[in-house]
Design a protein around this motif. Structure first.
Motif, mmCIF file in Angstrom:
data_model
loop_
_atom_site.group_PDB
_atom_site.id
_atom_site.type_symbol
_atom_site.label_atom_id
_atom_site.label_comp_id
_atom_site.label_asym_id
_atom_site.label_seq_id
_atom_site.Cartn_x
_atom_site.Cartn_y
_atom_site.Cartn_z
ATOM 1 N N UNK A 172 0.810 -1.217 0.000
ATOM 2 C CA UNK A 172 0.000 0.000 0.000
ATOM 3 C C UNK A 172 0.840 1.262 0.000
ATOM 4 N N UNK A 173 2.127 1.142 0.377
ATOM 5 C CA UNK A 173 3.008 2.313 0.406
ATOM 6 C C UNK A 173 3.296 2.860 -0.986
ATOM 7 N N UNK A 174 3.049 2.054 -2.006
ATOM 8 C CA UNK A 174 3.338 2.494 -3.378
ATOM 9 C C UNK A 174 2.526 3.720 -3.763
ATOM 10 N N UNK A 175 1.344 3.872 -3.183
ATOM 11 C CA UNK A 175 0.495 5.014 -3.534
ATOM 12 C C UNK A 175 0.234 5.931 -2.347
ATOM 13 N N UNK A 176 0.820 5.631 -1.211
ATOM 14 C CA UNK A 176 0.556 6.420 -0.004
ATOM 15 C C UNK A 176 1.354 7.713 -0.009
ATOM 16 N N UNK A 177 0.885 8.691 0.721
ATOM 17 C CA UNK A 177 1.635 9.930 0.890
ATOM 18 C C UNK A 177 1.455 10.420 2.326
ATOM 19 N N UNK A 178 2.448 11.165 2.779
ATOM 20 C CA UNK A 178 2.408 11.697 4.134
ATOM 21 C C UNK A 178 1.550 12.951 4.142
ATOM 22 N N UNK A 179 0.769 13.130 5.203
ATOM 23 C CA UNK A 179 -0.172 14.252 5.292
ATOM 24 C C UNK A 179 0.551 15.580 5.539
ATOM 25 N N UNK A 180 1.183 16.082 4.506
ATOM 26 C CA UNK A 180 1.790 17.415 4.563
ATOM 27 C C UNK A 180 1.305 18.196 3.348
ATOM 28 N N UNK A 181 1.726 19.443 3.245
ATOM 29 C CA UNK A 181 1.326 20.257 2.095
ATOM 30 C C UNK A 181 1.847 19.667 0.797
ATOM 31 N N UNK A 182 3.024 19.038 0.844
ATOM 32 C CA UNK A 182 3.625 18.498 -0.375
ATOM 33 C C UNK A 182 2.885 17.259 -0.886
ATOM 34 N N UNK A 183 2.376 16.432 0.020
ATOM 35 C CA UNK A 183 1.678 15.185 -0.333
ATOM 36 C C UNK A 183 2.485 14.342 -1.322
ATOM 37 N N UNK A 184 3.750 14.144 -1.030
ATOM 38 C CA UNK A 184 4.608 13.398 -1.943
ATOM 39 C C UNK A 184 4.467 11.889 -1.746
ATOM 40 N N UNK A 185 4.451 11.176 -2.867
ATOM 41 C CA UNK A 185 4.437 9.713 -2.857
ATOM 42 C C UNK A 185 5.842 9.210 -3.196
ATOM 43 N N UNK A 210 1.358 -1.661 -9.291
ATOM 44 C CA UNK A 210 0.348 -2.469 -9.986
ATOM 45 C C UNK A 210 -0.201 -3.565 -9.087
ATOM 46 N N UNK A 211 0.689 -4.172 -8.279
ATOM 47 C CA UNK A 211 0.262 -5.233 -7.375
ATOM 48 C C UNK A 211 -0.727 -4.705 -6.347
ATOM 49 N N UNK A 212 -0.463 -3.495 -5.871
ATOM 50 C CA UNK A 212 -1.352 -2.896 -4.875
ATOM 51 C C UNK A 212 -2.749 -2.715 -5.456
ATOM 52 N N UNK A 213 -2.828 -2.207 -6.686
ATOM 53 C CA UNK A 213 -4.134 -1.993 -7.309
ATOM 54 C C UNK A 213 -4.830 -3.314 -7.614
ATOM 55 N N UNK A 214 -4.078 -4.329 -7.954
ATOM 56 C CA UNK A 214 -4.657 -5.667 -8.185
ATOM 57 C C UNK A 214 -5.275 -6.189 -6.899
#
Length: 220
Positions: A172-185, A210-214
């Motif tokens: 799930x980390x492949x698409x996750x982002x940290x809750x900051x203004x930048x929201x970088x993945x 791709x695996x995460x979305x599958x």
């Protein structure tokens, strides 16, 4: 190196209270944080051994004074002057004191300046052995936000094999982002690196993506 290790053991033997291991310097860092920065793995291991023995013997000293950070040391942000918020912070810090009393290995989780963990310090300063050791020592305590911050730091600082390992463990980390203004993945972090540093990494991160979305589709 041998003489240095011997001196470290002798020095640690002179300490008789757990508070001596968690006391912070003017910058807000514990000695363990600084060992993580400098990559002194043997020293860090010895400190954990001593901490565990002190916990076993209940030689705590004044842990509250050593671990609880007050406003004047500059570790609390200006917006945290709200009384209720300060009380919540104090409560959390008291919980950390209790965790330190119950587990000597918690020393590896005590944060330093900028609320950075020893693990993040090791990543930022490039000590590979220290990074792996601290990760396996503290991985059970990491929450989702911790893992996202760790992944971005690993990518940014060139620990790509380790970043891929973390992605394998947590797709799930492949698409996750940290809750900051930048929201970088992870992809944002990778895209900002020089091209030479991206070779061999992009395809494998994309595979985790791709695996995460599958897996998401299978769960529906």
């Amino acid at each position: 190196m041998a003489k240095s290790c011997k001196f470290a053991r002798e020095l640690l033997r002179k300490l008789d209270r757990l508070e001596d291991l968690v006391v912070r310097n003017k910058s807000g860092n514990t000695a363990f944080c600084l060992a993580a920065v400098s990559g002194k793995l043997e020293l860090a291991k010895e400190m954990i051994k001593v901490a565990k023995k002190m916990v076993e013997d209940e030689n705590y000293g004044n842990l509250e004074m050593a671990m609880i950070k007050e406003n004047e040391n500059g570790n609390l942000k200006e917006e945290e002057t709200n009384k209720k918020l300060k009380e919540e912070i104090k409560k959390k810090q008291l919980e950390e004191v209790e965790m330190m009393k119950n587990n000597g290995e918690y020393l590896a989780q005590v944060k330093g300046n900028w609320e950075m963990s020893p693990l993040l310090f090791a990543v930022l300063y490039g000590s590979e052995e220290m990074v792996y050791w601290l990760y396996y020592l503290t991985k059970a305590s990491l929450n989702d936000a911790d893992r996202i911050v760790l992944l971005l730091a690993l990518i940014t600082n060139g620990f790509h094999e380790f970043a891929l390992q973390l992605l394998e463990e947590h797709n799930e980390l492949a698409t996750a982002y940290y809750e900051t203004e930048e929201k970088e993945t992870a992809l944002h972090a990778l895209a900002q690196l020089p091209v030479a540093n991206q070779q061999g990494v992009w395809k494998r991160i994309k595979r985790c993506f791709n695996r995460y979305h599958t897996l998401q589709l299978l769960e529906k």
